[in-house]
Motif scaffolding. Sequence first.
Motif, short mmCIF file in Angstrom:
data_model
loop_
_atom_site.label_atom_id
_atom_site.label_comp_id
_atom_site.label_asym_id
_atom_site.label_seq_id
_atom_site.Cartn_x
_atom_site.Cartn_y
_atom_site.Cartn_z
N PHE B 280 56.10 34.96 -14.54
CA PHE B 280 54.51 33.91 -15.00
C PHE B 280 54.53 33.92 -13.12
O PHE B 280 55.88 33.06 -12.86
CB PHE B 280 54.22 33.19 -15.27
CG PHE B 280 54.68 32.02 -16.07
CD1 PHE B 280 54.62 30.93 -15.22
CD2 PHE B 280 55.79 32.21 -16.42
CE1 PHE B 280 55.57 30.20 -15.45
CE2 PHE B 280 56.71 30.73 -17.10
CZ PHE B 280 56.57 29.91 -16.16
N PRO B 281 53.66 33.81 -12.75
CA PRO B 281 53.49 32.96 -10.85
C PRO B 281 53.20 31.62 -11.38
O PRO B 281 52.58 30.55 -12.49
CB PRO B 281 52.33 33.69 -9.63
CG PRO B 281 51.45 33.91 -11.54
CD PRO B 281 52.03 33.56 -12.91
N PRO B 285 52.45 25.44 -3.24
CA PRO B 285 52.88 23.98 -3.86
C PRO B 285 51.71 22.75 -3.19
O PRO B 285 51.17 22.62 -1.87
CB PRO B 285 53.65 23.30 -2.12
CG PRO B 285 54.71 25.04 -1.98
CD PRO B 285 52.76 25.47 -2.44
N GLY B 286 51.65 21.71 -3.93
CA GLY B 286 49.83 20.89 -4.24
C GLY B 286 48.94 21.73 -4.87
O GLY B 286 47.79 20.29 -4.20
N THR B 287 48.70 22.35 -4.56
CA THR B 287 47.31 23.51 -4.65
C THR B 287 46.50 22.88 -6.30
O THR B 287 45.91 23.53 -6.14
CB THR B 287 47.45 24.58 -4.74
OG1 THR B 287 48.35 25.45 -5.31
CG2 THR B 287 47.98 25.01 -3.25
N ALA B 288 47.71 22.62 -7.26
CA ALA B 288 47.30 21.92 -8.71
C ALA B 288 47.67 21.04 -9.14
O ALA B 288 49.00 20.58 -8.11
CB ALA B 288 47.61 23.38 -9.79
N PRO B 289 46.67 20.38 -10.06
CA PRO B 289 47.13 18.79 -10.63
C PRO B 289 49.03 19.61 -10.65
O PRO B 289 49.46 17.68 -10.64
CB PRO B 289 46.81 18.69 -11.71
CG PRO B 289 45.15 19.47 -11.60
CD PRO B 289 46.36 21.14 -11.09
N GLY B 290 49.26 19.72 -10.80
CA GLY B 290 50.47 19.97 -11.25
C GLY B 290 51.76 21.64 -11.60
O GLY B 290 50.73 22.36 -11.44
N PRO B 291 52.61 22.11 -11.70
CA PRO B 291 53.23 23.46 -11.92
C PRO B 291 53.24 24.19 -12.57
O PRO B 291 54.31 24.66 -12.88
CB PRO B 291 54.84 23.10 -11.02
CG PRO B 291 54.54 21.58 -11.94
CD PRO B 291 53.47 20.72 -11.92
N GLY B 292 52.78 23.96 -13.15
CA GLY B 292 52.37 25.32 -14.87
C GLY B 292 52.26 25.86 -14.47
O GLY B 292 51.54 26.78 -13.18
N PRO B 293 52.14 27.12 -15.47
CA PRO B 293 51.66 28.58 -14.58
C PRO B 293 50.76 29.17 -14.52
O PRO B 293 49.20 28.21 -14.55
CB PRO B 293 52.15 29.03 -16.13
CG PRO B 293 52.32 28.36 -17.18
CD PRO B 293 52.26 27.03 -16.58
N LEU B 294 50.04 29.54 -13.36
CA LEU B 294 49.35 29.56 -12.54
C LEU B 294 48.41 31.22 -13.18
O LEU B 294 48.87 32.49 -13.34
CB LEU B 294 49.49 30.45 -11.34
CG LEU B 294 48.41 30.70 -9.94
CD1 LEU B 294 47.74 29.72 -9.95
CD2 LEU B 294 48.81 31.47 -8.60
#
Lengths: 134, 327
Positions: B280-281, B285-294
């Motif tokens: 999964f992607p 960096p920094g474009t979401a609240p956290g580094p969860g699956p896109l």
Amino acid sequence: MESPIGCDGRGGARGVAAASRRWLRLALVSAAVALLASAGGGRRSVAAALVPRMAEVRIEEFRFAPATLEVQAGTTVRWVNHDEEIHAVAFVDGEAVSPALDTDAAFSRRFDTPGTYAYRCAIHPHMAGTIVVR
Amino acid sequence: MEPQDDTASLAPRSEAPPPAPDGGLPLATRRGFLQCMAWAGTGVVWTIAGGVLSSRSLAATGGAPGGFSFVQISDTHIGFDKEPNPDPVATLHEALARVNALDPAPALLIHTGDLTHAQKAGAFDTVAEILRQARVGERFFVPGEHDVFADGGKEFLARFGAGTQGDGWRSFDWNGVHFVGLVNVLGFKTDGLGGLGAEQIEWLAKDVAPLSASTPIVVYTHIPLWPVYAEWGWTTSDAPQALAALKRFGSVTVLNGHIHQVLQKVEGNVRFHTARSTAFPQPAPGTAPGPGPLKVPADQVRALLGVREVRYVQGAGPLAVIDETLG
């Protein structure tokens, strides 16, 4: 009596329902104890000591909320994962690592000794939190 | 994955060059373009712009004297079962099919960690079983944090650690290239970042000490060795000490996974490449609240998953890094 460290519910509605029931039971016990306490002033301190103390930390959007939680000694802190990603609670002092907590799963640890307990997510260690026990 | 012998498609197919997250070199520089052209001259096209490379004319490259290729796969996350890809076993099979279609066959397969999703029961077995079908000479693995968080790496080392030292690091030579596999997912309890530890860094310095500065070095590890995004733990705190040991080498290629997207950076003689996941992607960096699956629509997810082929041609300068998507 709940053990100091335990994991309840590995996810799914069952875990949540069980957790809700547990909270309801706690609330009823608390209410009963409060009634007892108000009935006789002299017994208040004894009653207070009987109330199981619970606190909750939410795991949400790759954060622990609240990041710092202050509790009284004897409190059981419960972490509940509201993310769709798996998390795990690991104490920096090495005392406890939770199992992998999938969505809606929870992990509890009772804190009997005053002090500062730092922890991280074992899988996403940039997620950090602290329990301060008074 | 029909190789396209077509230098007109030099431009990345779908992605704009990513910004350099730490304010370093922009990734699509004139220099990068020149390197690109240099590779075009040898029949390999290398885009430095972090995009999908669609142009390949490689028939002779892998078979050139002293040349060989290897593949990198990463972040297979077997056991993951949610959106945007509830079936990472299927996408791993697709990745494997691409690897097995490469001609000439790659000499090595390197997995840069997170074989499993949180060490789910049976996941290591599944990965091992699928990758046994890879038509490659040898397979090498480094762990990701998902592979070690529950038991400190015990099971991983028991399965994949033969011939390694310490927590699973190793080096080996292949046709004149010196490979170093580093483990940076077992030392981050205090600062939340990837960590190699003093012992491993000391070992690395000793390991490369006897090599001549012209030896091409390939380092592979899980978490980036450059500061991609510390807020999400996407860096390794003691990487500078490790890279210091590699400073004198003319060609250093650093391959990692962990962030499930392609980012590249050139710093001196060191080329850093992060790889796509096969599962999964993750967000930039920094474009979401956290580094969860896109979360992306099902018909788009394969364009964000992929495998990487790296080709080495003796005396040809930097290694050619070729990223291909599954869709």
